[in-house]
Motif scaffolding. Sequence first.
Motif, PDB file in Angstrom:
ATOM      1  N   SER A   1      18.714   8.339 -43.354  1.00 55.43           N
ATOM      2  CA  SER A   1      19.712   8.140 -42.209  1.00 55.43           C
ATOM      3  C   SER A   1      21.113   8.134 -42.500  1.00 55.43           C
ATOM      4  CB  SER A   1      19.557   6.823 -41.733  1.00 55.43           C
ATOM      5  OG  SER A   1      19.421   5.577 -42.038  1.00 55.43           O
ATOM      6  N   ARG A   2      21.125   7.639 -43.648  1.00 58.26           N
ATOM      7  CA  ARG A   2      22.524   7.427 -44.548  1.00 58.26           C
ATOM      8  C   ARG A   2      23.297   8.371 -44.447  1.00 58.26           C
ATOM      9  NH1 ARG A   2      25.745   3.410 -44.836  1.00 58.26           N
ATOM     10  NH2 ARG A   2      24.448   1.741 -44.719  1.00 58.26           N
ATOM     11  N   THR A   3      22.620   9.409 -45.961  1.00 59.63           N
ATOM     12  CA  THR A   3      22.773  10.713 -46.415  1.00 59.63           C
ATOM     13  C   THR A   3      23.015  11.396 -45.190  1.00 59.63           C
ATOM     14  OG1 THR A   3      20.636  11.287 -46.288  1.00 59.63           O
ATOM     15  CG2 THR A   3      21.942  10.775 -48.400  1.00 59.63           C
TER      16      THR A   3
ATOM     17  N   THR B   1      23.510  10.775 -42.075  1.00 59.96           N
ATOM     18  CA  THR B   1      25.166  10.807 -41.187  1.00 59.96           C
ATOM     19  C   THR B   1      25.635  11.454 -42.059  1.00 59.96           C
ATOM     20  OG1 THR B   1      24.485   8.983 -41.095  1.00 59.96           O
ATOM     21  CG2 THR B   1      24.164   9.238 -39.293  1.00 59.96           C
ATOM     22  N   ALA B   2      26.176  11.067 -43.199  1.00 59.26           N
ATOM     23  CA  ALA B   2      27.308  11.410 -44.399  1.00 59.26           C
ATOM     24  C   ALA B   2      27.592  12.933 -43.569  1.00 59.26           C
ATOM     25  CB  ALA B   2      26.693  10.632 -45.398  1.00 59.26           C
TER      26      ALA B   2
ATOM     27  N   LYS C   1      26.901   6.113 -39.036  1.00 57.79           N
ATOM     28  CA  LYS C   1      25.475   6.060 -38.701  1.00 57.79           C
ATOM     29  C   LYS C   1      24.572   5.411 -37.407  1.00 57.79           C
ATOM     30  CE  LYS C   1      21.845   3.405 -41.281  1.00 57.79           C
ATOM     31  NZ  LYS C   1      20.932   2.500 -42.653  1.00 57.79           N
TER      32      LYS C   1
END
Length: 195
Positions: free
Chosen positions: A32-34, A36-37, A43
Amino acid sequence: MPTGIAIRDVREQLFAAADRILLRDGPSALTSRTVTAEAGCAKGVLHRHFADFDAFLAEFVLDRVDRMDAQAAALRGAAGTGDVVGNLTDALTALFGSVAVAIVSLVTFRDELRARLRRDWPAGVPVLTEAATMLADYLAAERDLGRLAADADVDALAPTLIGAGHLLYADRTGERPADDAVRRMVTAVLGGVVR
């Protein structure tokens, strides 16, 4: 991204980010972090639109399956034109040149995603089973036009083409197979059924 700023087409922005990560770094890099980044958003945006990350991934996979409808229509429309082997070579090259191979890896990689997909997709890997249906429909149309033998088993030929094509494209870090290699594979699978 500051809060309070509306993001247009959030789902598509997140799905496009997932595409890029899968193609560039593979399924193990997809978090999820990658996502949204890569999408350039906070996030929390993902979690406002999806119950959890596996729900996001399930909708992402099904969205990419739905996008195959245009390719399927184009392939069916090609029946009776050009060269059967050439049409299939082009279709397989387009299919496996897309995010399809990476999605297969993703579905294989994540148990919870497979479980969620089974609720809506009871058998097979969604992208590959949809692709097999696309090829079977095309092959049936060619058979009806007399360009394939009347006894051609399109329901066996289509998944055979998908499996053999997947083997050619499975190494996402290696060189892509040459068009000639794909054409030779299609020719071999179709054997003597092309008229």
